[in-house]
Design a protein around this motif. Structure first.
Motif, mmCIF file in Angstrom:
data_model
loop_
_atom_site.group_PDB
_atom_site.id
_atom_site.type_symbol
_atom_site.label_atom_id
_atom_site.label_comp_id
_atom_site.label_asym_id
_atom_site.label_seq_id
_atom_site.Cartn_x
_atom_site.Cartn_y
_atom_site.Cartn_z
ATOM 1 N N THR A 1 61.883 -8.820 25.860
ATOM 2 C CA THR A 1 62.634 -9.306 27.018
ATOM 3 C C THR A 1 62.119 -8.623 28.281
ATOM 4 N N LEU A 2 62.522 -9.143 29.417
ATOM 5 C CA LEU A 2 62.140 -8.534 30.692
ATOM 6 C C LEU A 2 62.597 -7.082 30.761
ATOM 7 N N ASP A 3 63.831 -6.812 30.352
ATOM 8 C CA ASP A 3 64.335 -5.432 30.383
ATOM 9 C C ASP A 3 63.519 -4.519 29.473
ATOM 10 N N GLU A 4 63.119 -5.033 28.310
ATOM 11 C CA GLU A 4 62.337 -4.216 27.379
ATOM 12 C C GLU A 4 60.944 -3.935 27.927
ATOM 13 N N ILE A 5 60.326 -4.933 28.529
ATOM 14 C CA ILE A 5 59.004 -4.714 29.139
ATOM 15 C C ILE A 5 59.105 -3.661 30.228
#
Length: 361
Positions: free
Chosen positions: A75-79
């Protein structure tokens, strides 16, 4: 959580938890990601998707591709979380790749989030490698979000060849994207071309002239054993020396000093200011100065493009706990496991199970 690598194609080695902990403590005294051969790692290639709008013959089949499960895609947050930990450990450049990164629906926000990250030495540099098909549409927003540099892939300037090579009739879209990049302020602008015998080896001079006309640097890439079908044939590869010999028939080539960890050797054309580059991973490996790590779209860390070992961040990201510390530990385990070189020219070399689209460019 123990830093345990996942290996493609064979049983993975297990890193003892106590050993990993001890080594992590020793590493923590120095922020830099330094491997056992003294290489300092400052570059993280981040793949956003394994999907692509083209089907280049040297990369992936036209049909029957097994795509990564959507639930496994970062996800964007994980990246952003991985990128922040990497930057704190000394990474200063992120390059967004794919597949085709512009297929990602949240690509502008990915750029915005990552461009805002700072390393101990200052703001990170954010680059992207793309096939250019959606570039004209998205470039203004990407530039406003903080993108710094672009590499655009263009292997041929001939429509029939482009169709045969990519199995798609999209050359005009790519050319429109390149024109948009030329009109932008993003510099240096680089065009990438894989040199292939009997495919585009008669266009080498033409491709360089095209790059010059678009205020860009052409970078030729030796074809590498990274196709999903494992059909790579060394005899079909156009070598560094063949590329240079062809270019010398048109220009005087003067080497550019100070390559450092950059993958491309560069030459000034005639008296300048234009330059050309060659990435000769097969015939002139640059492993001794490599400063790159790779993150696949499904959260696997790789310390070499040709590695058969991957370090899985997904369980760390989705299990909770001291996530940042565990990401840092895995980064350092990945760096420690890096070999001196990729061994393409060794008889024991094994091609990675993943194709280039799944590894990231």
């Amino acid at each position: 959580m123990t830093a345990i690598p996942v290996v493609i194609g064979r049983r993975p080695p297990v890193i003892d938890r106590a050993e990993a902990s001890d080594l992590h403590e020793a590493d923590a005294a120095s922020t830099a990601l330094i491997d056992t051969h003294g290489r300092v790692h400052r570059d993280l290639r981040i793949s956003l998707t394994d999907r692509c709008s083209l089907r280049c013959t040297y990369c992936m089949p036209e049909q029957g591709n097994e795509w990564l499960a959507r639930s496994s895609i970062l996800t964007l947050d994980e990246i952003e979380r991985i990128a922040r930990v990497a930057a704190a450990a000394g990474v200063t450049t992120f390059r967004l790749t794919g597949g085709e990164p512009l297929l990602r629906a949240d690509i502008v926000e990915v750029v915005r989030r990552l461009a805002a990250i700072e390393s101990p030495s200052g703001p990170v540099q954010l680059a992207m490698t793309t096939n250019g098909i959606r570039l004209a549409e998205l470039l203004p927003a990407l530039q406003e979000a903080g993108l710094h540099r672009l590499n655009i892939s263009i292997d041929t300037l001939r429509r029939d060849r482009f169709h045969d090579l990519t199995r798609r009739d999209r050359l005009e879209d790519v050319l429109t994207g390149i024109a948009a990049a030329q009109a932008s302020s993003l510099r240096p602008l680089k065009l990438n071309a894989v040199a292939m015998r009997g495919v585009n080896d008669d266009e080498l001079v033409e491709l360089v002239a095209f790059a010059i006309a678009h205020d860009a640097e052409l970078r030729f890439i030796e074809q590498m054993p990274l196709d999903a079908g494992h059909t790579w044939d060394r005899a079909q590869m156009v070598t560094r020396e063949e590329i240079l010999e062809t270019l010398r028939g048109r220009w005087t080539l003067t080497p550019v000093p100070g390559r450092g960890g950059a993958p491309a050797e560069r030459w000034v054309l005639d008296d300048g200011p234009h330059t050309v580059g060659v990435i000769a991973s097969v015939t002139a490996p640059f492993c001794g100065d490599c400063d790159r790590l790779r993150l696949t779209a499904d959260g696997q860390l790789r310390n070499c493009l040709f590695s058969t070992t991957e370090y899985d961040l997904l369980p760390i990201l989705r299990a909770g706990g001291e996530v940042d510390a565990e990401i840092d530990r895995m980064l350092r385990s990945c760096v420690r496991g890096k070999l001196p070189g990729h061994a393409i020219n060794d008889p024991s070399f094994l091609q990675p199970a993943r194709g280039m689209n799944a590894i990231g460019g």
